[in-house]
Design a protein around this motif. Structure first.
Motif, short mmCIF file in Angstrom:
data_model
loop_
_atom_site.label_atom_id
_atom_site.label_comp_id
_atom_site.label_asym_id
_atom_site.label_seq_id
_atom_site.Cartn_x
_atom_site.Cartn_y
_atom_site.Cartn_z
N ASP A 1 34.86 -19.79 24.49
CA ASP A 1 33.47 -19.34 24.68
C ASP A 1 32.69 -19.80 23.46
O ASP A 1 33.21 -19.79 22.34
N SER B 1 28.83 -21.85 37.87
CA SER B 1 27.42 -22.21 37.59
C SER B 1 27.04 -23.40 38.48
O SER B 1 26.77 -24.52 38.01
N THR C 1 24.38 -10.61 37.32
CA THR C 1 25.56 -11.00 38.11
C THR C 1 26.04 -9.86 38.99
O THR C 1 26.19 -8.73 38.54
N1 LIG Z 1 28.05 -18.73 41.97
C1 LIG Z 1 27.53 -17.49 41.97
O1 LIG Z 1 27.33 -16.86 43.01
C2 LIG Z 1 27.21 -16.86 40.67
C3 LIG Z 1 27.23 -17.58 39.51
N2 LIG Z 1 26.96 -16.99 38.33
C4 LIG Z 1 26.98 -17.86 37.15
O2 LIG Z 1 28.28 -17.83 36.55
C5 LIG Z 1 28.16 -18.05 35.14
C6 LIG Z 1 28.87 -16.92 34.39
O3 LIG Z 1 28.27 -15.69 34.74
P1 LIG Z 1 28.50 -14.37 33.87
O4 LIG Z 1 29.91 -14.27 33.46
O5 LIG Z 1 27.88 -13.26 34.61
O6 LIG Z 1 27.61 -14.71 32.59
P2 LIG Z 1 27.69 -14.04 31.13
O7 LIG Z 1 26.38 -14.35 30.50
O8 LIG Z 1 28.10 -12.61 31.23
O9 LIG Z 1 28.85 -14.86 30.41
C7 LIG Z 1 28.75 -16.22 30.15
C8 LIG Z 1 29.58 -16.52 28.90
O10 LIG Z 1 29.66 -17.93 28.76
C9 LIG Z 1 29.36 -18.29 27.41
N3 LIG Z 1 28.74 -19.62 27.46
C10 LIG Z 1 27.52 -19.97 27.91
N4 LIG Z 1 27.35 -21.30 27.84
C11 LIG Z 1 28.49 -21.81 27.32
C12 LIG Z 1 28.94 -23.12 27.02
N5 LIG Z 1 28.16 -24.19 27.22
N6 LIG Z 1 30.18 -23.27 26.51
C13 LIG Z 1 30.97 -22.18 26.31
N7 LIG Z 1 30.61 -20.93 26.57
C14 LIG Z 1 29.38 -20.73 27.09
C15 LIG Z 1 28.44 -17.21 26.88
O11 LIG Z 1 28.56 -17.08 25.48
C16 LIG Z 1 28.95 -15.96 27.62
O12 LIG Z 1 29.94 -15.28 26.88
C17 LIG Z 1 26.65 -18.10 34.83
O13 LIG Z 1 26.20 -19.45 34.79
C18 LIG Z 1 26.04 -17.40 36.04
O14 LIG Z 1 24.71 -17.80 36.29
C19 LIG Z 1 26.72 -15.65 38.23
C20 LIG Z 1 26.68 -14.89 39.36
C21 LIG Z 1 26.86 -15.43 40.68
#
Ligand SMILES: NC(=O)C1=CN([C@@H]2O[C@H](COP(=O)(O)OP(=O)(O)OC[C@H]3O[C@@H](n4cnc5c(N)ncnc54)[C@H](O)[C@@H]3O)[C@@H](O)[C@H]2O)C=CC1
Ligand SMILES: O=C([O-])CC(=O)C(=O)O
Length: 272
Positions: free
Chosen positions: A34, A95, A248
């Motif tokens: 991360d 994503s 999310t």
């Molecule tokens: N396909 C779908 O239906 C859904 C997709 N998502 C997407 O899934 C992804 C993860 O969601 P969550 O876990 O809820 O987000 P979150 O914000 O809770 O966790 C994301 C983590 O990834 C880390 N991060 C961000 N960019 C990074 C990079 N370039 N390299 C390494 N680490 C990085 C952050 O520091 C954070 O700890 C997001 O992009 C979100 O938009 C979320 C909900 C539904």
């Protein structure tokens, strides 16, 4: 037993890791990364079987994992997607909005066939993609209306240029109407579901998106309407938001876990 590398230790990544740790997903989580070292450390502390924290995201696929699971951001997909496939690892992407950039889609799709690897896109926070995929050649229109509490929309790029102040919204308000392609750029952490719908159906220029901020809702609701020669489909999914990340939905997390469980199991496969 399959070996998994995890990119992103936030709301989704943490629950995936816990599902592996508890045996719900029959696999071993061997490596994690991360951008936030704290996020990675906090996650590892919660696990009985400790994965190694690697120093950068590209290192995940240089280790002998079977699949890299992305649960980070669109930028992360653009940054490491190709190298994961070049290293002959499968890839699961949350994503999904990143794939509406045609050049990224084409590069990753070509790499899948070239390196004989697969990219998995879980259904995420919606349902009905099985139906949409089956009738895609007969589809004439697809729309998605997403309604979230203003706090779940905070921080989106859209607000850098918009006059809308989320703190002043006191009734249900449409804040965006446009194509899926525009929506994933302006709301990258909120509307990946529109990308899933576009890729399953008639593409991101023809899939229309409405985003509603409603201070009186405690759900992330997605309402999908699809029509064409086949008839009509409508789906409404009223999701409970995750406690740690209200953007999310719980379903997005559970769909990621189920996709990985399927990937790691020799089992009867249900659904299209
Ligand atoms: N396909 C779908 O239906 C859904 C997709 N998502 C997407 O899934 C992804 C993860 O969601 P969550 O876990 O809820 O987000 P979150 O914000 O809770 O966790 C994301 C983590 O990834 C880390 N991060 C961000 N960019 C990074 C990079 N370039 N390299 C390494 N680490 C990085 C952050 O520091 C954070 O700890 C997001 O992009 C979100 O938009 C979320 C909900 C539904
Ligand atoms: O979890 C949700 O309800 C949808 C979401 O954030 C996304 O598609 O990016």
């Amino acid at each position: 037993m399959k070996r998994i590398g995890l990119l992103g230790c936030g709301a989704i990544g943490t629950q995936i890791a816990l599902a592996i740790d508890s045996g719900k997903i029959p696999a071993v989580l061997t490596h994690v990364y991360d951008n936030s070292k704290d996020a990675a450390n906090i996650l590892v502390l919660k696990l009985n079987t400790k994965p190694e924290i690697v120093e950068n995201s590209h290192l995940l696929s240089s280790h002998p994992v079977d699949i890299v699971v992305e649960a980070a951001s669109q930028d992360a997909v653009k940054d490491v997607g190709l190298s994961v496939l070049q290293n002959k690892r499968d890839l699961m992407i949350m994503s999904v909005g990143a794939l509406l950039d045609e050049s990224i889609y084409d590069i990753l799709s070509d790499a899948c066939s070239h390196f004989k690897k697969t990219i998995y896109l879980p259904s995420g926070a919606i349902a009905g993609l099985d139906g949409i995929k089956s009738i895609k050649h007969e589809l004439e229109s697809v729309s998605i209306t997403t309604t979230k509490h203003p706090r779940s929309l905070k921080g989106a790029k859209f607000f850098e240029t918009s006059q809308i102040d989320l703190d002043k919204i006191n009734s249900s308000t449409v804040i965006f109407e446009g194509t899926a392609k525009e929506a994933v750029q302006l709301f990258p952490a909120n509307i990946n579901v529109a990308a899933l719908l576009s890729l399953s159906g008639i593409g991101s220029e023809k899939t229309t998106v409405k985003i509603v901020a409603d201070p009186n809702t405690d759900k992330n609701t997605h309402h999908i309407e699809a029509a064409g020669k086949f008839g009509k489909m409508t789906f409404t999914i009223e999701n409970i938001p995750d406690a740690n990340n209200p953007k999310t939905s719980r379903l997005a997390i559970l769909s990621a876990i189920e996709t990985l469980r399927k990937y790691c199991s020799d089992d009867i496969q249900i659904g299209t």
